[in-house]
Design a protein around this motif. Structure first.
Motif, mmCIF file in Angstrom:
data_model
loop_
_atom_site.group_PDB
_atom_site.id
_atom_site.type_symbol
_atom_site.label_atom_id
_atom_site.label_comp_id
_atom_site.label_asym_id
_atom_site.label_seq_id
_atom_site.Cartn_x
_atom_site.Cartn_y
_atom_site.Cartn_z
ATOM 1 N N UNK A 150 65.208 47.134 11.000
ATOM 2 C CA UNK A 150 64.635 45.951 11.683
ATOM 3 C C UNK A 150 64.880 44.734 11.628
ATOM 4 N N UNK A 151 65.429 44.324 10.578
ATOM 5 C CA UNK A 151 66.054 43.070 10.421
ATOM 6 C C UNK A 151 67.315 42.843 11.350
ATOM 7 N N UNK A 152 68.159 43.838 11.146
ATOM 8 C CA UNK A 152 69.263 44.122 12.145
ATOM 9 C C UNK A 152 69.037 44.014 13.340
ATOM 10 N N UNK A 153 68.155 44.736 14.162
ATOM 11 C CA UNK A 153 67.722 44.933 15.386
ATOM 12 C C UNK A 153 67.269 43.586 15.720
ATOM 13 N N UNK A 154 66.498 42.850 14.931
ATOM 14 C CA UNK A 154 65.753 41.465 15.534
ATOM 15 C C UNK A 154 67.066 40.476 15.619
ATOM 16 N N UNK A 155 67.933 40.620 14.697
ATOM 17 C CA UNK A 155 68.990 39.682 14.937
ATOM 18 C C UNK A 155 69.941 39.794 16.108
ATOM 19 N N UNK A 156 70.269 41.078 16.504
ATOM 20 C CA UNK A 156 70.638 41.589 17.586
ATOM 21 C C UNK A 156 69.871 40.981 18.922
ATOM 22 N N UNK A 157 68.636 41.199 18.800
ATOM 23 C CA UNK A 157 67.880 40.763 19.974
ATOM 24 C C UNK A 157 67.930 39.265 20.393
ATOM 25 N N UNK A 158 68.028 38.358 19.025
ATOM 26 C CA UNK A 158 67.969 36.990 19.247
ATOM 27 C C UNK A 158 69.237 36.785 19.904
ATOM 28 N N UNK A 159 70.312 37.373 19.327
ATOM 29 C CA UNK A 159 71.631 37.112 19.821
ATOM 30 C C UNK A 159 72.106 37.436 21.306
ATOM 31 N N UNK A 160 71.045 38.559 21.578
ATOM 32 C CA UNK A 160 71.258 39.050 22.911
ATOM 33 C C UNK A 160 70.765 38.106 24.019
ATOM 34 N N UNK A 161 69.450 37.506 23.668
ATOM 35 C CA UNK A 161 68.599 36.517 24.387
ATOM 36 C C UNK A 161 69.489 35.219 24.790
ATOM 37 N N UNK A 162 70.224 34.879 23.531
ATOM 38 C CA UNK A 162 70.988 33.655 23.560
ATOM 39 C C UNK A 162 72.407 33.848 24.583
ATOM 40 N N UNK A 163 72.941 34.918 24.437
ATOM 41 C CA UNK A 163 73.998 35.370 25.302
ATOM 42 C C UNK A 163 73.693 35.482 26.722
ATOM 43 N N UNK A 164 72.657 36.009 26.948
ATOM 44 C CA UNK A 164 72.137 36.345 28.259
ATOM 45 C C UNK A 164 71.932 35.082 29.022
ATOM 46 N N UNK A 165 71.178 34.002 28.079
ATOM 47 C CA UNK A 165 70.953 32.561 28.854
ATOM 48 C C UNK A 165 72.062 31.904 28.997
ATOM 49 N N UNK A 197 79.690 34.264 22.618
ATOM 50 C CA UNK A 197 78.205 33.693 22.125
ATOM 51 C C UNK A 197 77.427 34.714 21.303
ATOM 52 N N UNK A 198 77.385 36.155 21.567
ATOM 53 C CA UNK A 198 76.547 36.807 20.873
ATOM 54 C C UNK A 198 76.878 37.022 19.495
ATOM 55 N N UNK A 199 78.160 36.884 19.211
ATOM 56 C CA UNK A 199 78.873 37.075 17.982
ATOM 57 C C UNK A 199 78.466 36.058 17.155
ATOM 58 N N UNK A 200 78.418 34.741 17.724
ATOM 59 C CA UNK A 200 78.216 33.399 17.175
ATOM 60 C C UNK A 200 76.869 33.475 16.803
ATOM 61 N N UNK A 201 76.035 33.796 17.795
ATOM 62 C CA UNK A 201 74.439 33.641 17.308
ATOM 63 C C UNK A 201 74.079 34.615 16.513
#
Length: 241
Positions: free
Chosen positions: A58-73, A25-29
């Motif tokens: 900053x942009x890379x970290x932001x994308x990772x943060x969004x993917x992290x949230x989606x993966x966790x949920x 999910x993280x990779x897809x997100x």
């Protein structure tokens, strides 16, 4: 009693499954995180305001943060299912879960979460952000937001309100299962108020407006939960009397 080695093997399998699901999910997100950022910018950024990035990553970290949230949920429901099954298997809880009511609760939980996210994203955040922008503009300040802070705030607020909208369902379910009594909620109402405000302070940025933006809806939904619990949340013990 189960052999400890069997329990460890079972836990390893479940952990491996959860990590695999999270990774997929993280990779897809992550691939669609750029679209999420662009959509939020177009929908919520006030006209005249600008987004900037203040560090190369900053942009890379932001994308990772969004993917992290989606993966966790995504994996949270699986964690809850595994936990309940483990407790029931070891007779640590005596709750009998039927597929019909479980399906209804799952659907209501999903609808409540989506309703909370939609409310935050389409109603609350546009009004809140525009208000802050106009207030700053009236003071002669040019609004230049860090893209990481702006998008993170929008995503976090939407997800938080999705969870806030789950409050009536959670408390109703707990009282129906006799885990929590309605009278207990009423007795400790003031204590719960303090807890709601503390939660609002912990999960939001350190400013009073953001904290109230989460704390007050929590209080409102707690009171709404009490009304719903009083009507439909009677536990089994009460039903027998």
């Amino acid at each position: 009693m189960e052999d400890i080695s069997v329990i460890i093997v079972s836990l390893k399998k479940k952990l491996a499954l959860l990590l695999s699901l999270f990774f997929v999910v993280f990779m897809v997100s992550f691939q669609f995180a750029g679209l999420v950022i662009s959509t939020i910018k177009d929908d919520l950024l006030p006209e005249g305001a600008k987004l900037v990035y203040v560090s190369p990553l900053e942009i890379m970290l932001l994308k990772m943060k969004i993917a992290l949230f989606i993966g966790l949920f995504f994996i949270i429901p699986f964690i809850l299912i595994f936990a309940v099954k483990a407790l029931m298997k070891r007779n640590m809880v005596t709750i009998k879960v039927k597929k019909g009511p479980l399906f209804v609760v799952s659907v209501v939980a999903l609808i409540s979460f989506l309703a909370g996210v939609s409310y935050a994203y389409f109603i609350m955040l546009p009004l809140f952000i525009d208000y802050l922008y106009l207030n700053a503009a009236a003071s002669g300040v040019v609004a230049t937001y860090s893209i990481f802070s702006f998008i993170s705030f929008a995503v976090q607020a939407s997800l938080i309100f999705g969870l806030v909208f789950e409050t009536p369902l959670v408390l109703t379910t707990l009282t129906r299962l006799d885990i929590v009594q309605y009278q207990t909620l009423v007795t400790y109402r003031k204590h719960i108020y303090v807890i709601c405000l503390i939660i609002g302070a912990v999960i939001t940025p350190p400013d009073i407006v953001s904290q109230m933006m989460v704390g007050i809806p929590l209080l409102i939904f707690f009171e709404l939960s009490l009304i719903i619990v009083r009507i439909v949340g009677k536990g089994k013990k009460k039903d027998k009397t």
